[in-house]
Design a protein around this motif. Structure first.
Motif, PDB file in Angstrom:
ATOM      1  N   GLN A 112      10.500  -6.531 -12.920  1.00 58.22           N
ATOM      2  CA  GLN A 112      10.207  -7.541 -12.585  1.00 58.22           C
ATOM      3  C   GLN A 112       8.566  -7.414 -12.025  1.00 58.22           C
ATOM      4  OE1 GLN A 112      11.845 -10.359 -12.565  1.00 58.22           O
ATOM      5  NE2 GLN A 112      13.581  -8.733 -13.263  1.00 58.22           N
ATOM      6  N   SER A 113       8.281  -6.341 -11.996  1.00 59.12           N
ATOM      7  CA  SER A 113       6.818  -5.906 -11.583  1.00 59.12           C
ATOM      8  C   SER A 113       5.944  -5.823 -12.570  1.00 59.12           C
ATOM      9  CB  SER A 113       6.859  -4.367 -10.764  1.00 59.12           C
ATOM     10  OG  SER A 113       7.097  -3.598 -11.855  1.00 59.12           O
ATOM     11  N   ASP A 114       4.574  -5.861 -11.973  1.00 61.02           N
ATOM     12  CA  ASP A 114       3.543  -5.648 -12.968  1.00 61.02           C
ATOM     13  C   ASP A 114       2.873  -4.212 -12.889  1.00 61.02           C
ATOM     14  OD1 ASP A 114       3.007  -8.570 -13.810  1.00 61.02           O
ATOM     15  OD2 ASP A 114       2.583  -8.603 -11.585  1.00 61.02           O
ATOM     16  N   LEU A 115       3.253  -3.654 -11.337  1.00 65.89           N
ATOM     17  CA  LEU A 115       2.662  -2.429 -11.159  1.00 65.89           C
ATOM     18  C   LEU A 115       3.766  -1.555 -10.632  1.00 65.89           C
ATOM     19  CD1 LEU A 115       0.387  -0.455 -10.390  1.00 65.89           C
ATOM     20  CD2 LEU A 115       0.002  -1.825  -8.397  1.00 65.89           C
ATOM     21  N   VAL A 116       3.870  -0.296 -10.736  1.00 66.18           N
ATOM     22  CA  VAL A 116       5.061   0.706 -10.309  1.00 66.18           C
ATOM     23  C   VAL A 116       4.372   1.600  -9.813  1.00 66.18           C
ATOM     24  CG1 VAL A 116       6.956   2.257 -10.419  1.00 66.18           C
ATOM     25  CG2 VAL A 116       6.680   0.193 -11.997  1.00 66.18           C
ATOM     26  N   ILE A 117       4.509   1.731  -8.293  1.00 72.22           N
ATOM     27  CA  ILE A 117       3.869   2.991  -7.433  1.00 72.22           C
ATOM     28  C   ILE A 117       4.903   3.862  -7.265  1.00 72.22           C
ATOM     29  CG2 ILE A 117       2.674   3.654  -5.284  1.00 72.22           C
ATOM     30  CD1 ILE A 117       1.457   0.718  -5.301  1.00 72.22           C
ATOM     31  N   ALA A 118       4.641   5.182  -7.703  1.00 66.01           N
ATOM     32  CA  ALA A 118       5.726   6.204  -7.586  1.00 66.01           C
ATOM     33  C   ALA A 118       5.270   7.116  -6.467  1.00 66.01           C
ATOM     34  CB  ALA A 118       5.870   6.953  -9.051  1.00 66.01           C
ATOM     35  N   LEU A 119       6.136   7.437  -5.530  1.00 66.01           N
ATOM     36  CA  LEU A 119       5.626   8.588  -4.559  1.00 66.01           C
ATOM     37  C   LEU A 119       6.757   9.517  -4.525  1.00 66.01           C
ATOM     38  CD1 LEU A 119       5.575   5.714  -2.042  1.00 66.01           C
ATOM     39  CD2 LEU A 119       3.644   7.144  -2.490  1.00 66.01           C
ATOM     40  N   GLY A 120       6.129  10.724  -4.475  1.00 67.00           N
ATOM     41  CA  GLY A 120       6.988  11.950  -4.669  1.00 67.00           C
ATOM     42  C   GLY A 120       7.879  12.192  -5.768  1.00 67.00           C
ATOM     43  N   GLY A 121       7.578  12.091  -6.830  1.00 70.64           N
ATOM     44  CA  GLY A 121       8.363  12.558  -7.924  1.00 70.64           C
ATOM     45  C   GLY A 121       8.724  11.125  -8.846  1.00 70.64           C
ATOM     46  N   ALA A 122      10.142  10.699  -9.103  1.00 68.87           N
ATOM     47  CA  ALA A 122      10.536   9.663  -9.830  1.00 68.87           C
ATOM     48  C   ALA A 122      10.147   9.925 -11.155  1.00 68.87           C
ATOM     49  CB  ALA A 122      10.065   8.300  -8.924  1.00 68.87           C
ATOM     50  N   ALA A 123      10.270  10.907 -11.851  1.00 71.36           N
ATOM     51  CA  ALA A 123      10.006  11.268 -13.156  1.00 71.36           C
ATOM     52  C   ALA A 123      10.902  10.158 -14.184  1.00 71.36           C
ATOM     53  CB  ALA A 123      10.363  12.382 -13.698  1.00 71.36           C
ATOM     54  N   LYS A 124      12.050   9.870 -13.748  1.00 64.14           N
ATOM     55  CA  LYS A 124      12.898   9.061 -14.726  1.00 64.14           C
ATOM     56  C   LYS A 124      12.506   7.499 -14.480  1.00 64.14           C
ATOM     57  CE  LYS A 124      17.309  11.600 -14.852  1.00 64.14           C
ATOM     58  NZ  LYS A 124      18.581  11.778 -14.336  1.00 64.14           N
TER      59      LYS A 124
END
Length: 139
Positions: A112-124
């Motif tokens: 649903q998003s335009d932008l994803v902000i990854a905090l502390g990892g989240a490689a997958k």
């Protein structure tokens, strides 16, 4: 602009990550007509993200914080909704997700998003977002 947050469930916030996230959210609030931030309910990460959104929301009224939960349990939705951190709650059901899991919920938010902000990892999650041609910021 729609923003999704992702990261490790055991994310530990520090002052630098808080300042960075608030600066990004302020920038978006100044540049965009409307900013909708999708947060899940699992782990420290989502509470941290919702808290940062609310700090920015005190000054910029065009930013909202939406709780997205992958459960149909009304009591659970009410508990999180009443925390005061969220402007709205989206309860995803079986028709929205192939499996009612936190991972499925994260994928829905990314889609649903335009932008994803990854905090502390989240490689997958980042790989999934990039595959979907989303802008990804890693903090």
């Amino acid at each position: 602009m729609r923003v999704a947050f992702c990261g490790r469930e055991n994310f530990v916030a520090d002052i630098r990550s808080k300042v960075d996230l608030i600066e990004i959210l302020v920038f978006l609030a100044q540049k965009e007509r409307r900013v909708v931030c999708y947060c899940g309910k699992d782990g420290w990460l989502n509470g941290f993200a919702a808290d940062c959104v609310n700090k920015v929301k005190n000054k910029y009224k065009n930013i909202t914080c939406v709780l997205v939960i992958p459960y149909v349990n009304g009591r659970q939705a009410k508990k999180f909704s009443e925390s005061g951190l969220y402007d709205e709650t989206i309860r995803l059901g079986a028709k929205d997700l192939s499996r009612l899991t936190a991972n499925g919920c994260e994928k829905w938010m990314i889609e649903q998003s335009d932008l994803v902000i990854a905090l502390g990892g989240a490689a997958k999650a980042c790989a999934y977002a990039e595959k979907r041609k989303k802008i990804v910021l890693r903090l």
